[in-house]
Design a protein around this motif. Structure first.
Motif, PDB file in Angstrom:
ATOM      1  N   TYR A  51      40.019  40.191  -0.683  1.00  0.00           N
ATOM      2  CA  TYR A  51      39.008  40.079  -1.727  1.00  0.00           C
ATOM      3  C   TYR A  51      39.094  38.683  -2.326  1.00  0.00           C
ATOM      4  N   MET A  52      37.945  38.008  -2.438  1.00  0.00           N
ATOM      5  CA  MET A  52      37.916  36.678  -3.047  1.00  0.00           C
ATOM      6  C   MET A  52      37.184  36.784  -4.383  1.00  0.00           C
ATOM      7  N   GLY A  53      37.786  36.213  -5.417  1.00  0.00           N
ATOM      8  CA  GLY A  53      37.167  36.278  -6.734  1.00  0.00           C
ATOM      9  C   GLY A  53      37.833  35.291  -7.677  1.00  0.00           C
ATOM     10  N   LYS A  54      37.531  35.418  -8.963  1.00  0.00           N
ATOM     11  CA  LYS A  54      38.046  34.476  -9.951  1.00  0.00           C
ATOM     12  C   LYS A  54      39.567  34.527 -10.030  1.00  0.00           C
ATOM     13  N   GLN A  74      37.375  42.057 -10.368  1.00  0.00           N
ATOM     14  CA  GLN A  74      36.083  42.717 -10.516  1.00  0.00           C
ATOM     15  C   GLN A  74      35.667  42.777 -11.989  1.00  0.00           C
ATOM     16  N   HIS A  75      36.654  42.872 -12.859  1.00  0.00           N
ATOM     17  CA  HIS A  75      36.372  42.959 -14.293  1.00  0.00           C
ATOM     18  C   HIS A  75      35.790  41.647 -14.831  1.00  0.00           C
ATOM     19  N   VAL A  76      36.215  40.512 -14.256  1.00  0.00           N
ATOM     20  CA  VAL A  76      35.790  39.213 -14.805  1.00  0.00           C
ATOM     21  C   VAL A  76      34.710  38.522 -13.986  1.00  0.00           C
ATOM     22  N   GLY A  77      34.336  39.073 -12.852  1.00  0.00           N
ATOM     23  CA  GLY A  77      33.303  38.416 -12.051  1.00  0.00           C
ATOM     24  C   GLY A  77      33.050  39.159 -10.763  1.00  0.00           C
ATOM     25  N   GLY A  78      32.204  38.563  -9.938  1.00  0.00           N
ATOM     26  CA  GLY A  78      31.898  39.173  -8.654  1.00  0.00           C
ATOM     27  C   GLY A  78      33.057  39.009  -7.685  1.00  0.00           C
ATOM     28  N   VAL A  79      33.113  39.900  -6.695  1.00  0.00           N
ATOM     29  CA  VAL A  79      34.166  39.853  -5.685  1.00  0.00           C
ATOM     30  C   VAL A  79      33.497  39.989  -4.320  1.00  0.00           C
ATOM     31  N   ILE A  80      33.923  39.158  -3.359  1.00  0.00           N
ATOM     32  CA  ILE A  80      33.455  39.324  -1.982  1.00  0.00           C
ATOM     33  C   ILE A  80      34.649  39.746  -1.149  1.00  0.00           C
ATOM     34  N   MET A  81      34.408  40.501  -0.081  1.00  0.00           N
ATOM     35  CA  MET A  81      35.534  41.049   0.678  1.00  0.00           C
ATOM     36  C   MET A  81      35.293  40.965   2.176  1.00  0.00           C
ATOM     37  N   PRO A  85      43.370  38.776   8.779  1.00  0.00           N
ATOM     38  CA  PRO A  85      43.553  37.495   8.091  1.00  0.00           C
ATOM     39  C   PRO A  85      42.273  36.650   8.130  1.00  0.00           C
ATOM     40  N   ILE A  86      42.112  35.795   7.105  1.00  0.00           N
ATOM     41  CA  ILE A  86      40.866  35.034   6.969  1.00  0.00           C
ATOM     42  C   ILE A  86      41.146  33.785   6.128  1.00  0.00           C
ATOM     43  N   MET A  87      40.334  32.754   6.335  1.00  0.00           N
ATOM     44  CA  MET A  87      40.420  31.591   5.446  1.00  0.00           C
ATOM     45  C   MET A  87      39.814  31.987   4.107  1.00  0.00           C
ATOM     46  N   CYS A  88      40.497  31.622   3.024  1.00  0.00           N
ATOM     47  CA  CYS A  88      40.033  31.997   1.688  1.00  0.00           C
ATOM     48  C   CYS A  88      38.990  30.985   1.219  1.00  0.00           C
ATOM     49  N   ASN A  89      37.790  31.046   1.822  1.00  0.00           N
ATOM     50  CA  ASN A  89      36.678  30.233   1.340  1.00  0.00           C
ATOM     51  C   ASN A  89      35.401  31.035   1.547  1.00  0.00           C
ATOM     52  N   VAL A  90      34.388  30.701   0.761  1.00  0.00           N
ATOM     53  CA  VAL A  90      33.170  31.513   0.759  1.00  0.00           C
ATOM     54  C   VAL A  90      32.531  31.581   2.146  1.00  0.00           C
ATOM     55  N   ALA A  96      27.252  35.196  -0.422  1.00  0.00           N
ATOM     56  CA  ALA A  96      26.947  34.234  -1.478  1.00  0.00           C
ATOM     57  C   ALA A  96      28.135  34.168  -2.425  1.00  0.00           C
ATOM     58  N   ASP A  97      28.367  32.981  -2.983  1.00  0.00           N
ATOM     59  CA  ASP A  97      29.494  32.799  -3.901  1.00  0.00           C
ATOM     60  C   ASP A  97      29.128  33.378  -5.268  1.00  0.00           C
ATOM     61  N   PRO A  98      29.784  34.484  -5.674  1.00  0.00           N
ATOM     62  CA  PRO A  98      29.437  35.078  -6.968  1.00  0.00           C
ATOM     63  C   PRO A  98      30.082  34.350  -8.150  1.00  0.00           C
ATOM     64  N   ASN A  99      30.977  33.405  -7.875  1.00  0.00           N
ATOM     65  CA  ASN A  99      31.720  32.735  -8.955  1.00  0.00           C
ATOM     66  C   ASN A  99      31.674  31.222  -8.808  1.00  0.00           C
ATOM     67  N   HIS A 100      30.472  30.686  -8.589  1.00  0.00           N
ATOM     68  CA  HIS A 100      30.296  29.243  -8.393  1.00  0.00           C
ATOM     69  C   HIS A 100      30.839  28.510  -9.621  1.00  0.00           C
ATOM     70  N   HIS A 101      31.522  27.400  -9.393  1.00  0.00           N
ATOM     71  CA  HIS A 101      32.095  26.564 -10.465  1.00  0.00           C
ATOM     72  C   HIS A 101      33.320  27.183 -11.135  1.00  0.00           C
TER      73      HIS A 101
END
Length: 126
Positions: A51-54, A74-81, A85-90, A96-101
């Motif tokens: 899961y990738m997120g803030k 999930q409480h503080v922003g969107g999460v993509i999953m 194993p995977i590279m941790c980038n959008v 789509a990146d739910p936590n741009h910036h």
């Protein structure tokens, strides 16, 4: 022989003359438990769902208290999953990146241990 224990992920067995090691090598966390596997841009070596997120609970782009569980992210922003194993980038997640910036990282939720593999076939007798 040692008494049978709970099923464990496949590891190379110790030589028969030695007792079993008390703990598994630190490769995977407790099965089913969340753990931060990498910062954004690094590889998350996870045998499970990633899961990738803030990375932080507050502020923009983020500082101070970090997120350590998927529920916190999930409480503080969107999460993509995606399965690891995977590279941790959008881009790796094809989402789509739910936590741009915001600073982000990846958390792994390890799969349940696989069933014990069958024993290897005996070598042919000479």
């Amino acid at each position: 022989p040692p008494p049978p224990g709970p099923p464990q992920p496949p590891i190379s067995p110790p030589p028969p003359s030695l007792p079993s090691p008390p703990m598994l090598p630190i490769v995977e966390p407790t099965w089913g438990q969340d753990f931060v596997c990498s910062d954004a841009g690094a590889e998350c070596r996870c045998n499970g769902m990633v899961y990738m997120g803030k990375k932080y609970l507050k502020h923009k782009p983020g500082r101070k208290d970090q997120t350590y569980t998927v529920a916190q992210m999930q409480h503080v922003g969107g999460v993509i999953m995606s399965p690891g194993p995977i590279m941790c980038n959008v881009g790796s997640f094809n989402a789509a990146d739910p936590n741009h910036h915001y600073h982000q990282h990846c958390i792994c939720v390890a799969y349940d241990p696989p069933p014990s593999p069958p024993p290897p076939p005996a070598p042919p007798s000479a």
